[in-house]
Design a protein around this motif. Structure first.
Motif, mmCIF file in Angstrom:
data_model
loop_
_atom_site.group_PDB
_atom_site.id
_atom_site.type_symbol
_atom_site.label_atom_id
_atom_site.label_comp_id
_atom_site.label_asym_id
_atom_site.label_seq_id
_atom_site.Cartn_x
_atom_site.Cartn_y
_atom_site.Cartn_z
ATOM 1 N N UNK A 46 4.575 -1.567 4.094
ATOM 2 C CA UNK A 46 5.425 -2.140 3.066
ATOM 3 C C UNK A 46 4.626 -2.117 1.769
ATOM 4 N N UNK A 47 5.149 -1.437 0.744
ATOM 5 C CA UNK A 47 4.472 -1.366 -0.546
ATOM 6 C C UNK A 47 4.732 -2.651 -1.309
ATOM 7 N N UNK A 48 3.656 -3.260 -1.793
ATOM 8 C CA UNK A 48 3.743 -4.539 -2.485
ATOM 9 C C UNK A 48 3.561 -4.364 -3.980
ATOM 10 N N UNK A 49 4.052 -5.333 -4.735
ATOM 11 C CA UNK A 49 3.882 -5.346 -6.181
ATOM 12 C C UNK A 49 2.593 -6.105 -6.508
ATOM 13 N N UNK A 50 2.481 -6.693 -7.689
ATOM 14 C CA UNK A 50 1.240 -7.321 -8.146
ATOM 15 C C UNK A 50 0.807 -8.514 -7.297
ATOM 16 N N UNK A 51 1.725 -9.426 -7.027
ATOM 17 C CA UNK A 51 1.392 -10.631 -6.265
ATOM 18 C C UNK A 51 2.495 -10.881 -5.242
ATOM 19 N N UNK A 52 2.101 -11.256 -4.032
ATOM 20 C CA UNK A 52 3.049 -11.432 -2.932
ATOM 21 C C UNK A 52 2.784 -12.752 -2.243
ATOM 22 N N UNK A 53 3.857 -13.488 -1.974
ATOM 23 C CA UNK A 53 3.772 -14.721 -1.192
ATOM 24 C C UNK A 53 4.586 -14.511 0.078
ATOM 25 N N UNK A 54 3.984 -14.864 1.212
ATOM 26 C CA UNK A 54 4.615 -14.648 2.522
ATOM 27 C C UNK A 54 4.753 -15.992 3.230
ATOM 28 N N UNK A 132 -2.938 -11.258 -3.673
ATOM 29 C CA UNK A 132 -2.997 -10.783 -5.051
ATOM 30 C C UNK A 132 -3.617 -9.386 -5.063
ATOM 31 N N UNK A 133 -2.914 -8.463 -5.648
ATOM 32 C CA UNK A 133 -3.350 -7.074 -5.772
ATOM 33 C C UNK A 133 -3.532 -6.383 -4.419
ATOM 34 N N UNK A 134 -2.895 -6.891 -3.394
ATOM 35 C CA UNK A 134 -2.846 -6.186 -2.110
ATOM 36 C C UNK A 134 -1.698 -5.194 -2.231
ATOM 37 N N UNK A 135 -1.949 -3.953 -1.922
ATOM 38 C CA UNK A 135 -0.956 -2.903 -2.178
ATOM 39 C C UNK A 135 -0.003 -2.640 -1.021
ATOM 40 N N UNK A 136 -0.432 -2.910 0.212
ATOM 41 C CA UNK A 136 0.441 -2.622 1.351
ATOM 42 C C UNK A 136 0.223 -3.632 2.469
ATOM 43 N N UNK A 137 1.246 -3.745 3.297
ATOM 44 C CA UNK A 137 1.154 -4.464 4.566
ATOM 45 C C UNK A 137 1.504 -3.433 5.635
#
Length: 176
Positions: A46-54, A132-137
């Motif tokens: 999964x491509x992520x944007x700048x900041x992700x909350x899960x 933060x700044x993680x690009x993929x899961x």
């Protein structure tokens, strides 16, 4: 619980998340969601944007829900949320992450009002984890991603559900 009922409930989770995001952004931040793009994927990551909350939601349906923010959008939300605070330069990153976690926690907390009738089960939520700044899961074995993108004039945000493959059909849509 029947497969069709579970699938209907998963779809309701996404629709509730979109509706609650729109409402919260508009009322709390005066940010309008202009457009929603649908998408799904049998992807390796999964491509992520700048900041992700899960946040993990449990109860009748067990899903991970990831909200991924463009930098411009998270910065706008952060600025509006901390407007009355004296944030020191060395605290900016901490407050940006806290903003992402708080926004997602509030939206999904409000979703529980919509979803509490599903299966007459209590809905549990994990505390948010902020990346933060993680690009993929990377995709876990036998799981699927379902993503919808919300666009604002400040940037985009994706809402992604991560769940078992059997919740989705061959077209990578929610199976009904």
């Amino acid at each position: 619980m029947s497969s069709t009922r579970v699938l209907d409930e998963v779809e309701q989770v996404m629709q509730s998340a979109i509706a609650r995001t729109r409402g919260y952004f508009d009322s709390e931040f005066k940010v309008s969601v202009d457009e929603v793009d649908c998408g799904a994927g049998d992807l390796d990551s999964l491509t992520l944007l700048d900041m992700t909350a899960i946040i993990g939601m449990g109860g009748g349906i067990n899903l991970l829900i990831a909200f991924s923010f463009d930098e411009g959008l998270i910065n706008t939300l952060y600025q509006r949320m901390t407007d009355d605070l004296d944030v020191q330069p060395d605290e900016v990153q901490m407050y940006r992450e806290a903003t992402a976690g708080e926004v997602v926690n509030t939206i999904l907390g409000n979703c529980t009002m919509d979803l509490q009738k599903l299966g007459q089960q209590i809905i549990s939520m994990t505390p948010p984890i902020v990346l933060d700044h993680t690009k993929t899961i990377r995709r876990m074995k036998n799981s699927m991603f379902y993503t919808q993108t919300l666009h604002t004039k400040f940037g985009s945000m994706t809402i992604s559900l991560v769940g078992p493959r059997e919740l989705f059909n061959a077209n990578l849509d929610y199976a009904k």
